[in-house]
Design an enzyme around this catalytic site. Structure first.
Site: not given
Ligand code: 0RA
Length: 644
Positions: A436, A509, A511, A513
């Protein structure tokens, strides 16, 4: 009956014509038993057993024993009423002889005792007789045992009264003629399969098969199913989970066409937590693999009932289209069995039932019993509707995907410019990281082992469009780059054997997103490349969440639980660094924690994980944001752990 000399054919006026008939059977076996191959050979046994089954269907027989003898002959013994032995009023010979020498005589002449028959092509026992080098019929009836023997269809004796008995039944022993059949060796496996089905659809009859060719007779099986086709459905689903108890119904119908004779129909239906379909249709206990009117009736009624009651229950809204037939057949195991006095089959081998009146009969039976079930068992009904919804969504998604693929330049084989390929061209050792964002992509490129690790950065912000629909995703440049990097193509052109990397690793990641992009990629693979998942090629990289430091010692923590246990180890005296994104790690750290096969933890994605992602996907792409975020946070890391 007078004794006649042995092995002297018995001729009278009536038999001459019958013998001519049997001569025709020997000349053209293909026309009567479908050939001279193994299938035709086994049909001889079915033909005799079908007659015994007819007795069972008439309520006159509870036991059928089939024996394969050492010399290769077969005996079929039943405890039915016994073939009548008296002189036939019209033909003036013994009915037994008539049944065994006249084509089309069978048990059905004279509109007598028989309701139904599955007999082979309607030619009856006489065809078996004609194609056997020898046949002995023994009848237990009217207090006596009667016997007549034949060779190649010719009577060798009269119907002889040989002893007294107080039972009834018929015993037919025949030796298939090697002049007709090149291979006369009966196969136990073929016969057992057929008898199991027959026992299921003929409730209350015991069918036994014994093989005397192999001592000490390991091949000896009996089938008896009190529950009939309900047992059959349970048997078919024995290793699967049903969504409800087997739904069963049976009715006897009088239809005008048949002038007083009746059609009997029964169905057994169960949905399960699987996606395949197995529907079996029987006509007069004969499996009809090509279906026909009975199967059509079942299918039509099921789909209609589900649509009707799903709409009534509000599962289908006014604006929703009906479920298609296929939507309603996924996860279905069902049996329809009809008994018909005059079955019409499409071909000699009886694979399809043609009688048109049967469709309506089965349809009204299924509408009644299955409709009643859907109305009363509302929870089970709901789980069936939910299954249909899933099937219809998958169908619509894959249709949309096919249309899109046809009109897009996704089949390109040039490698994308952003791909940092590895030097190895051996898929068995190579892997590709789908990363990403460009910055994490940069770290990964520097940190990797370029011999076997390729890196493809996907620009996060494009995939991040919260309302991206999957068909939009396919139009996306990043995803097109992914497809060409993998080398497998897509849609009709998809070919897993061209996969350029044995491991496809999603690295995002830790997180929200990142979880979102992961869900999107999983959904993409699930819908467009399911075999890549099934064959175990898809993985999720797991970067650490924390670095826990105490003076010179530092340990990575991949979960909250790990962080806590390290904290304890350091007596609560430590520095904590939290990684929110891959970009926060330098190339060496990224290699060490997430990419080095010696240290890393990969999660292998299975189809179930991906299916969950797929279901999540629709919700994620919906318009209401808060539940979406909550869902991602609670479920995103909920993937099976696997060390590689
Ligand atoms: C003709 C009429 C009846 C029974 C049978 C044939 C019959 C044929 C076979 C072949 C194998 N086993 C069989 N069992 C019976 C009706 C007899 C009656 O009404 O009593």
């Amino acid at each position: 009956m007078a004794q006649k000399q042995q092995s002297q054919p018995v001729y009278n006026e009536a038999t001459i014509q019958h013998l001519r008939g049997l001569e025709a059977v020997r000349k053209r076996p293909g026309m009567y038993v479908g050939g001279t191959d193994l299938k035709a050979l086994h049909h001889l046994v079915y033909e005799v057993v079908d007659n015994s089954i007819d007795e069972a269907l008439a309520g006159a027989c509870t036991s059928i024993e089939v024996t394969i003898h050492q010399d290769g002959a077969v005996t079929v013994l039943d405890n039915g009423r016994g073939i009548p032995v008296g002189i036939h009023p019209v033909d003036k010979i013994s009915t037994l002889q008539l049944v065994l020498t006249e084509l089309n005589a069978g048990g059905k002449f004279g509109g007598g005792g028989y309701k139904v028959s599955g007999g082979l092509h309607g030619v009856g026992l006489s065809a078996v007789n004609a194609l056997s080098s020898s046949l002995t019929a023994e009848v237990y009836r009217d207090g006596h045992i009667w016997r007549q023997t034949f060779e190649r269809g010719d009577p060798m004796t009269d119907v002889d009264k040989i002893d007294k008995t107080d039972t009834t039944g018929t015993r037919i022993t025949f030796m298939p003629d090697t002049e007709i059949f090149p291979d006369v060796e009966f196969r136990y496996d073929i016969l057992i399969q057929r008898f199991r089905e027959m026992a299921f659809v003929t409730r209350g009859v015991n069918i036994r098969l014994r093989d005397e060719r192999i001592e000490p007779f390991p091949n000896d099986h009996s089938f008896y199913f009190e529950g009939g086709i309900v047992s059959f459905v349970r048997y078919l689903n024995r290793n699967r989970k049903g969504l409800h108890n087997v739904v069963y119904g049976s009715r006897v119908f009088e239809v005008e066409e048949l002038k007083g004779e009746k059609i009997e129909a029964e169905v057994a239906i169960q949905y399960g937590d699987y996606y395949s379909e197995s529907i079996l249709a029987f006509a007069n206990t004969i499996n009809t693999p090509d279906g026909g009117s009975h199967l059509e009736g079942l299918r039509a009624a099921l789909t209609r009932a589900i649509n009707y009651y799903a709409r009534k229950a509000g599962v289908l809204k006014d604006s929703d289209p009906n479920f298609t037939g296929d939507d309603t057949y996924e996860g279905l195991t069902a049996i329809v069995s009809v008994k018909h006095p005059n079955p019409q089959f499409e071909s000699q081998t009886k694979v399809k039932l043609m009688n048109p009146e049967v469709k309506g009969v089965v349809q009204s039976l299924v509408t009644e019993v299955f409709g009643e079930f859907l109305q009363t068992e509302t929870r089970a009904a709901k789980s069936i509707y939910d299954k249909c919804l899933i099937s219809s969504r998958a169908r619509i998604a894959s249709k949309r995907a096919r249309e899109l693929i046809r009109s897009s330049p996704l089949q390109s084989t040039t490698l994308p410019g952003k791909l940092a390929d590895c030097s190895s061209t051996n898929p068995a050792e190579s892997e590709i990281y789908i990363v990403e964002g460009d910055s994490a992509g940069g770290s990964a490129k520097q940190g990797r082992d370029r011999h076997f690790q390729a890196i493809l950065p996907l620009r996060g912000k494009i995939l991040n469009t919260e309302r991206a629909r999957l068909d939009k995703v396919l139009d996306n440049r990043e995803v097109q780059a992914l497809i060409s990097a993998l080398g497998v193509g897509i849609g009709d052109e998809f070919d897993l054997s061209r996969l350029r990397y044995g491991r496809v690793i999603i690295m995002t990641d830790a997180d929200v997103d990142g979880a979102h992009i992961r869900t999107l990629l999983l959904t993409f693979f699930f819908r467009y490349m399911p075999s890549l998942i099934e064959e175990g090629h898809l993985f999720i990289a797991q970067p650490p969440l924390y670095l826990v430091k105490q003076r010179k010692k530092q340990i990575y923590a991949y979960s909250e639980a790990e962080r806590e246990s390290i904290a304890k180890q350091f007596d609560g005296n430590f520095d904590l660094q939290r990684y929110k994104g891959l970009g926060e790690m330098n190339p060496d750290q990224l290699w060490e924690t997430t990419m080095d096969p010696a240290n890393r933890i990969l999660l292998q994605v299975n189809v179930e994980d991906a299916a969950i992602a797929d279901r999540t996907f629709d919700m994620l792409m919906g318009s209401s944001v808060p539940p979406r975020r909550k869902f991602i946070q609670t479920h995103a890391r909920n993937v099976r752990n696997l060390d590689v």
